[in-house]
Design an enzyme around this catalytic site. Structure first.
Site, PDB file in Angstrom:
ATOM      1  N   SER A 165       0.854  -1.191   0.000  1.00 27.48           N
ATOM      2  CA  SER A 165       0.000   0.000   0.000  1.00 27.48           C
ATOM      3  C   SER A 165       0.891   1.242   0.000  1.00 27.48           C
ATOM      4  O   SER A 165       1.768   1.380   0.860  1.00 27.48           O
ATOM      5  CB  SER A 165      -0.890  -0.036   1.251  1.00 27.48           C
ATOM      6  OG  SER A 165      -1.720   1.092   1.324  1.00 27.48           O
ATOM      7  N   LYS A 191      -1.171  -0.952  -4.345  1.00 25.52           N
ATOM      8  CA  LYS A 191      -2.356  -0.162  -3.966  1.00 25.52           C
ATOM      9  C   LYS A 191      -1.917   1.273  -3.761  1.00 25.52           C
ATOM     10  O   LYS A 191      -0.925   1.535  -3.074  1.00 25.52           O
ATOM     11  CB  LYS A 191      -2.963  -0.731  -2.684  1.00 25.52           C
ATOM     12  CG  LYS A 191      -3.982   0.164  -1.986  1.00 25.52           C
ATOM     13  CD  LYS A 191      -4.774  -0.640  -0.967  1.00 25.52           C
ATOM     14  CE  LYS A 191      -4.981   0.129   0.320  1.00 25.52           C
ATOM     15  NZ  LYS A 191      -5.762  -0.654   1.302  1.00 25.52           N
ATOM     16  N   GLY A 226      -4.643  -4.502   6.104  1.00 27.69           N
ATOM     17  CA  GLY A 226      -3.732  -4.290   7.225  1.00 27.69           C
ATOM     18  C   GLY A 226      -3.961  -2.946   7.875  1.00 27.69           C
ATOM     19  O   GLY A 226      -4.605  -2.056   7.310  1.00 27.69           O
ATOM     20  N   LYS A 240      -3.100   5.147  -2.534  1.00 25.12           N
ATOM     21  CA  LYS A 240      -4.092   5.957  -1.824  1.00 25.12           C
ATOM     22  C   LYS A 240      -4.477   7.140  -2.713  1.00 25.12           C
ATOM     23  O   LYS A 240      -3.589   7.763  -3.332  1.00 25.12           O
ATOM     24  CB  LYS A 240      -3.497   6.463  -0.507  1.00 25.12           C
ATOM     25  CG  LYS A 240      -3.201   5.344   0.496  1.00 25.12           C
ATOM     26  CD  LYS A 240      -4.479   4.765   1.062  1.00 25.12           C
ATOM     27  CE  LYS A 240      -4.192   3.775   2.184  1.00 25.12           C
ATOM     28  NZ  LYS A 240      -5.441   3.197   2.726  1.00 25.12           N
ATOM     29  N   GLU A 245     -11.211   0.926  -3.703  1.00 22.93           N
ATOM     30  CA  GLU A 245     -11.564   0.601  -2.319  1.00 22.93           C
ATOM     31  C   GLU A 245     -12.224   1.799  -1.643  1.00 22.93           C
ATOM     32  O   GLU A 245     -11.732   2.921  -1.732  1.00 22.93           O
ATOM     33  CB  GLU A 245     -10.278   0.192  -1.587  1.00 22.93           C
ATOM     34  CG  GLU A 245     -10.461  -0.274  -0.154  1.00 22.93           C
ATOM     35  CD  GLU A 245      -9.135  -0.781   0.449  1.00 22.93           C
ATOM     36  OE1 GLU A 245      -8.227  -1.180  -0.319  1.00 22.93           O
ATOM     37  OE2 GLU A 245      -9.015  -0.755   1.671  1.00 22.93           O
ATOM     38  N   ASP A 273     -14.077  -1.562   2.572  1.00 27.32           N
ATOM     39  CA  ASP A 273     -13.184  -1.711   3.729  1.00 27.32           C
ATOM     40  C   ASP A 273     -13.986  -1.211   4.943  1.00 27.32           C
ATOM     41  O   ASP A 273     -14.743  -1.976   5.555  1.00 27.32           O
ATOM     42  CB  ASP A 273     -11.890  -0.909   3.471  1.00 27.32           C
ATOM     43  CG  ASP A 273     -10.954  -0.838   4.661  1.00 27.32           C
ATOM     44  OD1 ASP A 273     -11.292  -1.332   5.736  1.00 27.32           O
ATOM     45  OD2 ASP A 273      -9.833  -0.258   4.534  1.00 27.32           O
ATOM     46  N   LYS A 307     -10.468  -6.862   7.335  1.00 31.34           N
ATOM     47  CA  LYS A 307      -9.475  -6.644   8.380  1.00 31.34           C
ATOM     48  C   LYS A 307     -10.053  -7.267   9.643  1.00 31.34           C
ATOM     49  O   LYS A 307     -11.073  -6.777  10.157  1.00 31.34           O
ATOM     50  CB  LYS A 307      -9.246  -5.148   8.616  1.00 31.34           C
ATOM     51  CG  LYS A 307      -8.597  -4.448   7.441  1.00 31.34           C
ATOM     52  CD  LYS A 307      -8.432  -2.965   7.702  1.00 31.34           C
ATOM     53  CE  LYS A 307      -7.806  -2.288   6.496  1.00 31.34           C
ATOM     54  NZ  LYS A 307      -7.822  -0.826   6.606  1.00 31.34           N
ATOM     55  N   ASP A 341      -7.317   3.226  -3.280  1.00 28.54           N
ATOM     56  CA  ASP A 341      -8.054   3.236  -2.005  1.00 28.54           C
ATOM     57  C   ASP A 341      -8.342   4.678  -1.611  1.00 28.54           C
ATOM     58  O   ASP A 341      -7.412   5.455  -1.363  1.00 28.54           O
ATOM     59  CB  ASP A 341      -7.229   2.534  -0.912  1.00 28.54           C
ATOM     60  CG  ASP A 341      -7.981   2.412   0.411  1.00 28.54           C
ATOM     61  OD1 ASP A 341      -9.147   2.857   0.489  1.00 28.54           O
ATOM     62  OD2 ASP A 341      -7.400   1.869   1.374  1.00 28.54           O
TER      63      ASP A 341
HETATM   64  O1  OSB Z   1      -7.462   1.829   4.384  1.00 30.07           O
HETATM   65  O2  OSB Z   1      -6.492  -0.021   4.125  1.00 30.07           O
HETATM   66  C1  OSB Z   1      -6.540   1.088   4.672  1.00 30.07           C
HETATM   67  C2  OSB Z   1      -3.445   1.570   6.890  1.00 30.07           C
HETATM   68  C3  OSB Z   1      -4.009   2.213   7.970  1.00 30.07           C
HETATM   69  C4  OSB Z   1      -5.345   2.526   7.943  1.00 30.07           C
HETATM   70  C5  OSB Z   1      -6.134   2.178   6.841  1.00 30.07           C
HETATM   71  C6  OSB Z   1      -5.580   1.502   5.761  1.00 30.07           C
HETATM   72  C7  OSB Z   1      -4.210   1.235   5.774  1.00 30.07           C
HETATM   73  C8  OSB Z   1      -3.491   0.615   4.658  1.00 30.07           C
HETATM   74  C9  OSB Z   1      -2.145  -0.009   4.944  1.00 30.07           C
HETATM   75  O3  OSB Z   1      -3.851   0.710   3.507  1.00 30.07           O
HETATM   76  C10 OSB Z   1      -2.123  -1.479   4.875  1.00 30.07           C
HETATM   77  C11 OSB Z   1      -0.891  -2.047   5.534  1.00 30.07           C
HETATM   78  O4  OSB Z   1       0.153  -2.121   4.868  1.00 30.07           O
HETATM   79  O5  OSB Z   1      -0.938  -2.414   6.741  1.00 30.07           O
HETATM   80 MG    MG Z   2      -8.682   0.784   2.994  1.00 32.61          MG
END
Ligand code: OSB
Ligand code: MG
Length: 384
Positions: free
Chosen positions: A146, A172, A301, A174, A224, A249, A273, A199
């Site tokens: 990510s 992924k 995660g 953001k 996402e 999510d 998650k 995402d």
């Molecule tokens: O939206 O998936 C998410 C991390 C913290 C809070 C929300 C998200 C995330 C990640 C990181 O996308 C995923 C990871 O590498 O742990």
């Molecule tokens: Mg997410």
């Protein structure tokens, strides 16, 4: 199944520097924070859990402060001295606390680890023991990485190149309003064949449907959580307007939420998650619903320490997990984690499930203590 009796629960709020922070549409966590839960049974077995909460509200309304308060005053006292016949009793005993899923998941995870160790099983095998026989652990998790919001498309392309060179096979990115279509176009031009997804962490509204449709031309694996963190209905209105599958999510906090999202057509793919649904008992229910509906599923995660990472890798090794997960190698997050050994990326973009009982990694006591000292040193969000 040998039962456990809970003799003590110790709470360790931790702070650990990130190698590279993750900027999302809701902000950036200044350092890794969590409450590490140490549960000791009457036989002297130690189970570890992690409440993956941030110093400030963002992804969810819980924080290190709220989790510590609720655990210390309401959850821990209700558990001491209790005997549990199986790990699902953990969910039942924590049920009196509404919402606060990450808080409950932190304690529930320690219960699962204690059960696995007491019964001389890997956590992955304990999870699988509650599923049909064809759902045995595959012993590895297929993973991606990510990548946060960067200053430019060029900077993003450079980071993607680095991650692909390291062996990650799914990327992924953001996104947020103003950081979406041009990003997708630039990145797709640079990497025509890479598995790429976006995402939004709830940054858009249904009024943005026309804008979001532009993303359809970039052959994305999924988008996402485009809409509100607590919405299912509006996602069901958006999905028919997009070719790109919507992955939920934030909006799916229970197996019932998932049933509803499937029923109304709000979801094409699920990011599960375990922390977001309150722990592994509920995560197993969510998993069963996804499998029953043939819904593509992957494990997300929360930038976990090695404790939560080991638990997520164990869960992600179940064969109903059909897409690459957001669980990267330890060195993507920390120079030094609180557990050993670190998770290392295999050449086929996987992480291996450790062989030991329970979570299969060891908490290094001196590093845990150092991380707790760091939490109290930063001191701008006092807890109690
Ligand atoms: O939206 O998936 C998410 C991390 C913290 C809070 C929300 C998200 C995330 C990640 C990181 O996308 C995923 C990871 O590498 O742990
Ligand atoms: Mg997410």
């Amino acid at each position: 199944m040998k039962p456990i009796t809970i003799a003590a629960i110790h709470l360790h709020p931790v702070a650990i520097p990130f190698v590279e922070p993750l900027r999302t549409s809701f902000g950036m966590e200044p350092f890794k924070a969590a409450i590490i839960v140490e549960l000791v049974t009457s036989e002297g077995v130690t189970g570890w859990g992690e409440a993956a909460v941030a110093p400030e509200p963002g992804y969810c309304g819980e924080t290190v402060g709220t989790a510590y308060h609720l655990m210390k005053h309401f959850l821990v006292p209700s558990l001491i001295g209790k005997t549990l016949a199986d790990p699902f009793e953990g969910r039942t005993l924590l049920h009196h606390l509404r919402d606060n899923k990450h808080t409950r998941a932190g304690i529930e995870g320690a219960i699962w680890d204690a059960f696995a160790k007491t019964n001389a099983a890997r956590l992955a095998d304990l999870f699988a023991s509650y599923l049909p026989p064809e759902h045995a652990s595959t012993n590895r998790a297929v993973v991606g990485v990510s990548i946060g919001i960067q200053p430019s498309v060029e900077a993003t392309v450079a980071i993607i190149r680095k991650r692909l060179d390291q062996g990650y096979q799914r990327i992924k990115l953001k996104i947020a309003p103003g950081w979406d279509v041009a990003l997708a176009r630039g990145v797709r031009a640079a990497f025509p064949d890479t598995m790429i997804m976006l995402d939004a962490n709830s940054a858009y509204t249904l009024q943005d449907a026309e804008h979001l449709k532009q993303l359809d031309e970039f052959n994305l694996l999924m988008i996402e959580q485009p809409l509100a963190h607590d919405d299912i209905y509006e996602h069901s209105q958006l999905q028919p307007q997009l070719k790109t599958p919507i992955c939920l999510d934030e909006s799916v906090k229970s197996a019932n939420d998932l049933r509803l999202a499937i029923q109304v057509g709000a979801i094409g793919i699920l990011n599960l998650k375990p922390a977001r649904v309150g722990g592994f008992a509920e995560a197993l229910d969510v998993y069963r619903v996804a499998v029953e509906h043939k819904l593509p599923l992957w494990i997300g995660g929360m930038l976990e320490t090695g404790v939560g990472r080991a638990q997520n890798v164990a869960f992600a090794s179940l064969p109903g997990v059909t897409l690459p997960c957001d669980i990267s190698a330890t060195d993507r997050y920390f120079t030094e984690d609180i557990t050993e050994p670190p998770f290392v990326l295999n050449a086929d973009s996987t992480l291996s499930v450790p062989n030991g009982h329970g979570i299969g990694v060891e908490v290094v006591r001196a590093r845990l203590e150092q991380a707790v000292a760091r939490w109290y040193e930063q001191n701008y969000y006092p807890i109690g």
